[in-house]
Motif scaffolding. Structure first.
Motif, PDB file in Angstrom:
ATOM      1  N   SER A  92     -14.266 -19.831  16.517  1.00  8.41           N
ATOM      2  CA  SER A  92     -15.496 -20.045  15.753  1.00  8.41           C
ATOM      3  C   SER A  92     -16.683 -19.271  16.328  1.00  8.41           C
ATOM      4  N   GLN A  93     -16.572 -18.827  17.584  1.00  6.16           N
ATOM      5  CA  GLN A  93     -17.653 -18.077  18.214  1.00  6.16           C
ATOM      6  C   GLN A  93     -17.543 -16.565  17.966  1.00  6.16           C
ATOM      7  N   VAL A  94     -16.452 -16.120  17.353  1.00  9.55           N
ATOM      8  CA  VAL A  94     -16.253 -14.704  17.077  1.00  9.55           C
ATOM      9  C   VAL A  94     -16.726 -14.412  15.655  1.00  9.55           C
ATOM     10  N   VAL A  95     -17.637 -13.481  15.509  1.00 11.90           N
ATOM     11  CA  VAL A  95     -18.192 -13.171  14.190  1.00 11.90           C
ATOM     12  C   VAL A  95     -17.124 -12.540  13.302  1.00 11.90           C
ATOM     13  N   ALA A  96     -16.397 -11.563  13.836  1.00 14.40           N
ATOM     14  CA  ALA A  96     -15.385 -10.884  13.022  1.00 14.40           C
ATOM     15  C   ALA A  96     -14.454 -10.077  13.919  1.00 14.40           C
ATOM     16  N   ILE A  97     -13.314  -9.756  13.366  1.00 19.44           N
ATOM     17  CA  ILE A  97     -12.340  -8.870  13.989  1.00 19.44           C
ATOM     18  C   ILE A  97     -12.395  -7.519  13.273  1.00 19.44           C
ATOM     19  N   GLY A  98     -12.484  -6.447  14.018  1.00 15.99           N
ATOM     20  CA  GLY A  98     -12.343  -5.108  13.453  1.00 15.99           C
ATOM     21  C   GLY A  98     -10.938  -4.618  13.727  1.00 15.99           C
ATOM     22  N   VAL A 134     -12.056 -10.836   9.045  1.00 16.01           N
ATOM     23  CA  VAL A 134     -11.441  -9.569   9.441  1.00 16.01           C
ATOM     24  C   VAL A 134     -12.087  -8.427   8.658  1.00 16.01           C
ATOM     25  N   VAL A 135     -12.434  -7.362   9.354  1.00 21.23           N
ATOM     26  CA  VAL A 135     -12.934  -6.150   8.724  1.00 21.23           C
ATOM     27  C   VAL A 135     -11.871  -5.069   8.921  1.00 21.23           C
ATOM     28  N   ALA A 136     -11.469  -4.415   7.834  1.00 17.09           N
ATOM     29  CA  ALA A 136     -10.388  -3.429   7.885  1.00 17.09           C
ATOM     30  C   ALA A 136     -10.711  -2.255   6.968  1.00 17.09           C
ATOM     31  N   ASP A 137      -9.816  -1.262   6.949  1.00 16.93           N
ATOM     32  CA  ASP A 137      -9.924  -0.087   6.074  1.00 16.93           C
ATOM     33  C   ASP A 137     -11.241   0.652   6.293  1.00 16.93           C
ATOM     34  N   PHE A 138     -11.431   1.122   7.509  1.00 15.14           N
ATOM     35  CA  PHE A 138     -12.692   1.762   7.878  1.00 15.14           C
ATOM     36  C   PHE A 138     -12.809   3.205   7.384  1.00 15.14           C
ATOM     37  N   ARG A 139     -11.684   3.880   7.166  1.00 13.23           N
ATOM     38  CA  ARG A 139     -11.748   5.314   6.903  1.00 13.23           C
ATOM     39  C   ARG A 139     -11.961   5.666   5.427  1.00 13.23           C
ATOM     40  N   SER A 140     -11.552   4.780   4.529  1.00 11.09           N
ATOM     41  CA  SER A 140     -11.510   5.148   3.107  1.00 11.09           C
ATOM     42  C   SER A 140     -12.877   5.480   2.521  1.00 11.09           C
ATOM     43  N   ARG A 141     -13.909   4.750   2.917  1.00 14.21           N
ATOM     44  CA  ARG A 141     -15.228   4.993   2.320  1.00 14.21           C
ATOM     45  C   ARG A 141     -15.757   6.370   2.702  1.00 14.21           C
ATOM     46  N   ASP A 142     -15.515   6.777   3.940  1.00 17.14           N
ATOM     47  CA  ASP A 142     -15.953   8.106   4.353  1.00 17.14           C
ATOM     48  C   ASP A 142     -15.228   9.181   3.548  1.00 17.14           C
ATOM     49  N   ILE A 143     -13.935   9.007   3.316  1.00 18.84           N
ATOM     50  CA  ILE A 143     -13.172   9.969   2.518  1.00 18.84           C
ATOM     51  C   ILE A 143     -13.673   9.978   1.081  1.00 18.84           C
ATOM     52  N   ALA A 144     -13.987   8.799   0.542  1.00 19.15           N
ATOM     53  CA  ALA A 144     -14.526   8.739  -0.817  1.00 19.15           C
ATOM     54  C   ALA A 144     -15.839   9.500  -0.937  1.00 19.15           C
ATOM     55  N   ALA A 145     -16.568   9.592   0.176  1.00 25.14           N
ATOM     56  CA  ALA A 145     -17.841  10.320   0.191  1.00 25.14           C
ATOM     57  C   ALA A 145     -17.650  11.787   0.564  1.00 25.14           C
ATOM     58  N   GLY A 146     -16.397  12.263   0.493  1.00 21.54           N
ATOM     59  CA  GLY A 146     -16.123  13.670   0.747  1.00 21.54           C
ATOM     60  C   GLY A 146     -15.866  14.013   2.188  1.00 21.54           C
ATOM     61  N   GLY A 147     -15.723  12.986   3.065  1.00 20.49           N
ATOM     62  CA  GLY A 147     -15.494  13.245   4.477  1.00 20.49           C
ATOM     63  C   GLY A 147     -14.021  13.252   4.838  1.00 20.49           C
ATOM     64  N   GLN A 148     -13.760  13.493   6.106  1.00 24.71           N
ATOM     65  CA  GLN A 148     -12.393  13.515   6.625  1.00 24.71           C
ATOM     66  C   GLN A 148     -11.892  12.111   6.972  1.00 24.71           C
ATOM     67  N   PHE A 347     -17.520  -1.071  14.920  1.00 22.90           N
ATOM     68  CA  PHE A 347     -17.480  -0.793  13.483  1.00 22.90           C
ATOM     69  C   PHE A 347     -17.526  -2.084  12.668  1.00 22.90           C
ATOM     70  N   ALA A 348     -16.829  -3.117  13.138  1.00 21.05           N
ATOM     71  CA  ALA A 348     -16.867  -4.405  12.429  1.00 21.05           C
ATOM     72  C   ALA A 348     -18.281  -4.958  12.413  1.00 21.05           C
ATOM     73  N   ARG A 349     -18.965  -4.859  13.529  1.00 21.08           N
ATOM     74  CA  ARG A 349     -20.341  -5.344  13.608  1.00 21.08           C
ATOM     75  C   ARG A 349     -21.244  -4.558  12.659  1.00 21.08           C
ATOM     76  N   GLN A 350     -21.063  -3.241  12.628  1.00 18.80           N
ATOM     77  CA  GLN A 350     -21.859  -2.428  11.702  1.00 18.80           C
ATOM     78  C   GLN A 350     -21.629  -2.865  10.258  1.00 18.80           C
ATOM     79  N   CYS A 351     -20.378  -3.122   9.900  1.00 18.94           N
ATOM     80  CA  CYS A 351     -20.060  -3.529   8.530  1.00 18.94           C
ATOM     81  C   CYS A 351     -20.696  -4.874   8.193  1.00 18.94           C
ATOM     82  N   VAL A 352     -20.581  -5.820   9.103  1.00 17.15           N
ATOM     83  CA  VAL A 352     -21.154  -7.158   8.869  1.00 17.15           C
ATOM     84  C   VAL A 352     -22.651  -7.063   8.637  1.00 17.15           C
ATOM     85  N   HIS A 353     -23.302  -6.146   9.351  1.00 13.84           N
ATOM     86  CA  HIS A 353     -24.754  -5.979   9.223  1.00 13.84           C
ATOM     87  C   HIS A 353     -25.131  -4.943   8.154  1.00 13.84           C
TER      88      HIS A 353
END
Length: 377
Positions: A92-98, A134-148, A347-353
């Motif tokens: 309960s003390q863990v905000v999220a898992i990346g 749980v925060v997952a699938d970190f790479r797809s959004r960057d690829i959708a924006a034309g990134g690697q 990265f999980a923290r960045q996503c949560v915020h």
């Protein structure tokens, strides 16, 4: 009693070496992240074999991937349990898992200008098993924006290892090697980075094939061989090594079949130890060339990832980069095995915020993007 941490995240990483899951529990309350616990769980042989098979097309892939994803979720959950037990922190003390997941395909920029990437896992099952978001699938959004979609870690490398008056390069040597170029902050130049080429993947495959060992401990076996210049030259003709950044790669390209095709083109077979020595030099040469080309003013190379344990490989880097101090992330208080897992907690923290996690000057994306998808507990 010490205060209860209020900004705790878990990072889980299983890389292209496919040896297991690394996990860290990180407290971000202070300016400098504090690792409260770390754990490594090796993959069962059956799961490692399943992931290796999924690197290439095959029969009944959808079912096999789903079963492998379930297996990975259970390894991840066991890793989370170990972290909580070691730190005496409650779920309960863990905000999220990346959770990074296991990359089985990475083909950015191939189709319709965007391509795709696939890190298989079952984040909903992980949330169910751990009772943590749980925060997952970190790479797809960057690829959708034309990134690697890779490498993503330079943002974290900059925070951990950047300096005001010294240009540094951070080199992660996992299954694939990548560099983060961190210009001296007082220059105002942006952070850049990209994948250099194979790291441990080919080395591990070759030693497993010829000695039945999961990796070449400290590079000792390879050090008994001699570098074959003809083989090295042919390996370095691979177009990827000469492509300009942004760029990223994976086992889609650098797999045992790629190596075997080059070996079969040689006039005669080579001793296995000579091939191992040549592969280590290939990894070091690709990294050193990229540092010399893209960071000619670099004064320091900070190495992390499993390749940092390969003493022969580090020695090669030192010889190829005269005038550059080669050291490991341990010298900065971050053990080499923890850097990437710590990154996915960040990265999980960045996503949560709802804060960006990518670096467009690294990936080539159209701009900063919030990375990841949230699976509530």
């Amino acid at each position: 009693m010490p205060p209860v941490p209020t900004d705790c995240f878990i990072g889980l990483m299983s890389g292209t070496s496919m040896d297991g899951a690394d996990g860290v529990l990180v407290d971000f309350t202070a300016a400098q992240p504090m690792v409260l616990a770390a754990a490594h769980l090796p993959f069962p042989d059956s799961l490692r074999e399943a992931f290796a098979a999924l690197q290439q097309p095959g029969e009944d892939e959808i079912h096999r991937e789903a079963m492998a994803a379930n297996g990975l979720a259970r390894v991840y959950a066991a890793c989370v349990e170990a972290l909580l037990r070691e730190s005496d922190i409650n779920a309960s003390q863990v905000v999220a898992i990346g959770a990074h997941g296991q990359t089985i395909r990475h083909r950015p920029g191939l189709y319709d200008g965007t391509g795709y990437t696939r890190q298989t896992q079952h984040p909903a099952l992980l949330a169910e098993l751990t009772d943590i978001d749980v925060v997952a699938d970190f790479r797809s959004r960057d690829i959708a924006a034309g990134g690697q979609g890779a490498p993503l870690v330079p943002a974290v490398h900059a925070a951990l290892f950047g300096a005001r008056d010294e240009t540094r390069v951070v080199c992660n040597i996992g299954g694939i090697s990548n560099i983060s170029i961190l210009p001296a902050a007082n220059t105002g130049r942006p952070v850049t980075g990209f994948d250099c080429g194979p790291g441990n993947a080919l080395l591990d495959d070759w030693v497993q094939r010829h000695r039945g060992e999961p990796f070449d401990d400290r590079g000792a076996w390879g050090a008994t061989g001699s570098v074959d210049e003809a083989l090295l030259t042919r390996l370095l003709t691979e177009p990827y090594f000469h492509a300009p950044p942004p760029k990223s790669t994976g086992r889609d390209l650098f797999h045992p079949g790629w190596l075997q095709a080059v070996l079969e083109s040689l006039p005669s077979p080579l001793p296995a130890a000579d091939v191992q020595a040549t592969l280590a030099t290939l990894t070091a040469t690709a990294i050193a060339r990229d540092v010399q080309t893209c960071a000619p003013d670099a004064q320091r190379l900070i190495v992390c990832g499993g390749g940092a344990y390969n003493e022969a490989l580090l020695g090669n880097l030192g010889q190829l980069l005269p005038g550059v101090t080669v050291e490991t992330s341990d010298a900065y208080g971050v053990p080499v095995s923890q850097v990437e897992a710590l990154a996915f907690a960040w990265f999980a923290r960045q996503c949560v915020h709802r804060a960006p996690g990518n670096v467009p000057t690294v990936t080539g994306a159209a701009g900063p993007r919030v990375l990841g998808a949230i699976y509530p507990r």
